[in-house]
Design an enzyme around this catalytic site. Sequence first.
Site, PDB file in Angstrom:
ATOM      1  N   LEU A  43      78.773  90.000 -33.934  1.00  0.00           N
ATOM      2  CA  LEU A  43      77.323  89.877 -33.416  1.00  0.00           C
ATOM      3  C   LEU A  43      75.855  89.363 -34.003  1.00  0.00           C
ATOM      4  O   LEU A  43      75.237  89.736 -34.210  1.00  0.00           O
ATOM      5  CB  LEU A  43      77.886  91.503 -33.337  1.00  0.00           C
ATOM      6  N   SER A  46      75.767  87.985 -40.329  1.00  0.00           N
ATOM      7  CA  SER A  46      75.788  87.337 -41.907  1.00  0.00           C
ATOM      8  C   SER A  46      74.772  86.921 -41.139  1.00  0.00           C
ATOM      9  O   SER A  46      73.554  86.768 -42.097  1.00  0.00           O
ATOM     10  CB  SER A  46      76.649  86.565 -41.827  1.00  0.00           C
ATOM     11  N   GLY A  70      81.441  90.787 -39.415  1.00  0.00           N
ATOM     12  CA  GLY A  70      83.214  90.348 -38.371  1.00  0.00           C
ATOM     13  C   GLY A  70      82.964  90.873 -36.831  1.00  0.00           C
ATOM     14  O   GLY A  70      85.013  90.185 -36.761  1.00  0.00           O
ATOM     15  N   ALA A  71      82.309  90.952 -36.202  1.00  0.00           N
ATOM     16  CA  ALA A  71      82.676  90.841 -34.702  1.00  0.00           C
ATOM     17  C   ALA A  71      82.080  90.548 -33.917  1.00  0.00           C
ATOM     18  O   ALA A  71      81.554  90.444 -32.849  1.00  0.00           O
ATOM     19  CB  ALA A  71      82.230  92.736 -34.914  1.00  0.00           C
ATOM     20  N   ASP A 115      71.973  81.797 -33.886  1.00  0.00           N
ATOM     21  CA  ASP A 115      71.861  82.890 -34.294  1.00  0.00           C
ATOM     22  C   ASP A 115      70.656  83.655 -34.856  1.00  0.00           C
ATOM     23  O   ASP A 115      69.625  85.443 -35.072  1.00  0.00           O
ATOM     24  CB  ASP A 115      73.545  83.354 -34.943  1.00  0.00           C
ATOM     25  N   HIS A 128      79.269  78.557 -28.504  1.00  0.00           N
ATOM     26  CA  HIS A 128      79.428  77.097 -28.561  1.00  0.00           C
ATOM     27  C   HIS A 128      79.133  75.900 -27.974  1.00  0.00           C
ATOM     28  O   HIS A 128      79.371  74.613 -28.130  1.00  0.00           O
ATOM     29  CB  HIS A 128      80.842  76.864 -28.671  1.00  0.00           C
ATOM     30  N   THR A 129      77.373  76.353 -27.234  1.00  0.00           N
ATOM     31  CA  THR A 129      76.794  75.045 -27.470  1.00  0.00           C
ATOM     32  C   THR A 129      75.859  74.777 -27.561  1.00  0.00           C
ATOM     33  O   THR A 129      75.753  73.684 -27.856  1.00  0.00           O
ATOM     34  CB  THR A 129      76.070  75.880 -25.146  1.00  0.00           C
ATOM     35  N   GLU A 149      72.975  78.907 -43.942  1.00  0.00           N
ATOM     36  CA  GLU A 149      74.799  78.990 -43.548  1.00  0.00           C
ATOM     37  C   GLU A 149      75.919  78.118 -44.100  1.00  0.00           C
ATOM     38  O   GLU A 149      76.459  78.039 -44.216  1.00  0.00           O
ATOM     39  CB  GLU A 149      74.482  80.091 -42.772  1.00  0.00           C
TER      40      GLU A 149
HETATM   41  C1  GLA Z   1      78.956  81.923 -33.982  1.00  0.00           C
HETATM   42  C2  GLA Z   1      77.862  80.574 -34.538  1.00  0.00           C
HETATM   43  C3  GLA Z   1      76.928  80.263 -33.951  1.00  0.00           C
HETATM   44  C4  GLA Z   1      76.911  80.244 -32.108  1.00  0.00           C
HETATM   45  C5  GLA Z   1      78.007  81.039 -31.908  1.00  0.00           C
HETATM   46  C6  GLA Z   1      78.921  80.703 -30.606  1.00  0.00           C
HETATM   47  O1  GLA Z   1      77.977  82.821 -33.765  1.00  0.00           O
HETATM   48  O2  GLA Z   1      76.827  81.231 -35.646  1.00  0.00           O
HETATM   49  O3  GLA Z   1      75.568  78.972 -33.746  1.00  0.00           O
HETATM   50  O4  GLA Z   1      77.340  78.652 -32.570  1.00  0.00           O
HETATM   51  O5  GLA Z   1      78.970  81.160 -33.260  1.00  0.00           O
HETATM   52  O6  GLA Z   1      78.480  80.778 -30.181  1.00  0.00           O
END
Ligand code: GLA
Length: 447
Positions: free
Chosen positions: A154, A157, A151-152, A200, A57-58, A189
């Site tokens: 990883l 999506s 939904g894991a 991601d 979440h950075t 997204e």
């Molecule tokens: C999801 C989001 C990413 C990131 C993570 C948390 O995977 O798609 O952009 O924010 O949560 O680190």
Amino acid sequence: MSAADKHFVFLNTIYSQQVAGQRERYQQALQLFRSLYGEGEVHIFRAPGRVNLIGEHTDYNHGFVMPVALDRDTVVLARARADSQLHLSNVEAEFEICQFEITENIPLAPNNHWSNYARGVAQHLKHRLSRPIKGADLLVVAEAPWGVPRGAGLSSSSSLTIAIMLALTELNGWTGSTAEQVQLASDAEWYVGTRGGIMDHYISLEGQKNHALFLDCRPVAGSYQSQPIPLSEGYDLLIINSGVKHQNVGGGYNWRVAACRAGVGLLKAQFPEITHLRDVQSVPWEVLEPHLPEKQLVSELTAQGTDLDDIPTLVPEAVLEVRAKCRHVHSENERVQGAIEAMYQGNVTRLGQLLSAAHLSARDDYDISCAELELLQSFLQKQEAVLGSRLTGAGWGGCMVALSKRESSQELARAVQAYYHEATGIVAETFVCQASQGAGLLTTLTV
Ligand code: GLA
């Protein structure tokens, strides 16, 4: 080598294991493509999922992350069409076949329909093209055990989004830099409803075999700085899927994005130049803390000038835990920097400690853990083979990642599975991360 094998030499480069199984997977997909769309040329694209080693979440705060691309991926078989329709099929029957016209304003399909990722990509590519868009016949291949578990946490999506994006951009002759591709995929997204960051998409495009990727999520002059970091020899990243499915398209994620944005809004009084939490990373937390309320109503924040209007599911009466959320981001960025140093020094003990500390911050400050993940964490923390462990991905379920001694990984996987099954009745999928290369066009052939 037979003629058929020649088409598949790329498999040896990409997949470290079970290449014969992968070959069968690709061959079956090609047969299905032919039966769905007829004979002719087919382009094969692939985009990996990821496990995030540290830095959660950075990314949407323009901070630091350290993901690893997996050998679990989404493959898309594609052929250009003469019209501007997108025809979408999936090897898995639960995903219904669908088709739509590519326009500048494609309606979202209801109920989180799987085609929305393709709709998002198509609409945003259309915005970027100054000529008529070519449609495509696509077949998506992301089935277990080869696909990214869904939904894991990883990034299933994002791997789908990237694979479709590569197909549509290639067929339409659109070439963008990595940052431009990442932006297109993030826009897609956002169209689906997640106000996520760029981690991601970036790792899916730029992953490197046997490496984690340190990524600075702050764009500078339109591009991102990243650095591959070799994974520690003799240690594995064991991934344990709690089986608790999480959904990013929902309140929890977006509310945290809002809390961080609220923090930026409040800190502006002292730091007028700040646009993201990253801008105050070098300021000690003790200096920032007094300016950040523990809790504040969305209605009060917007009245004070923080713009939260574009965040889906956020209501005026929602209460945001601004201080704790900002504290996590600040401390997590420090941990990522510590992790790079530890990895370069080969200090796995330190790396493990940082992973475990990141879990605590994600649990206590960011509040993204859940009972099942805590069960796994408390078990992992007691194992001699584990140097550190944490939840990975957005949270609220999904996977744990454990840094474990290589010689003990298999035994650890069995032990954690047995323990978790006994405690919850859930069979946790476990696998050792094989760091793979990033996404791309693999080959073009005729079926
Ligand atoms: C999801 C989001 C990413 C990131 C993570 C948390 O995977 O798609 O952009 O924010 O949560 O680190």
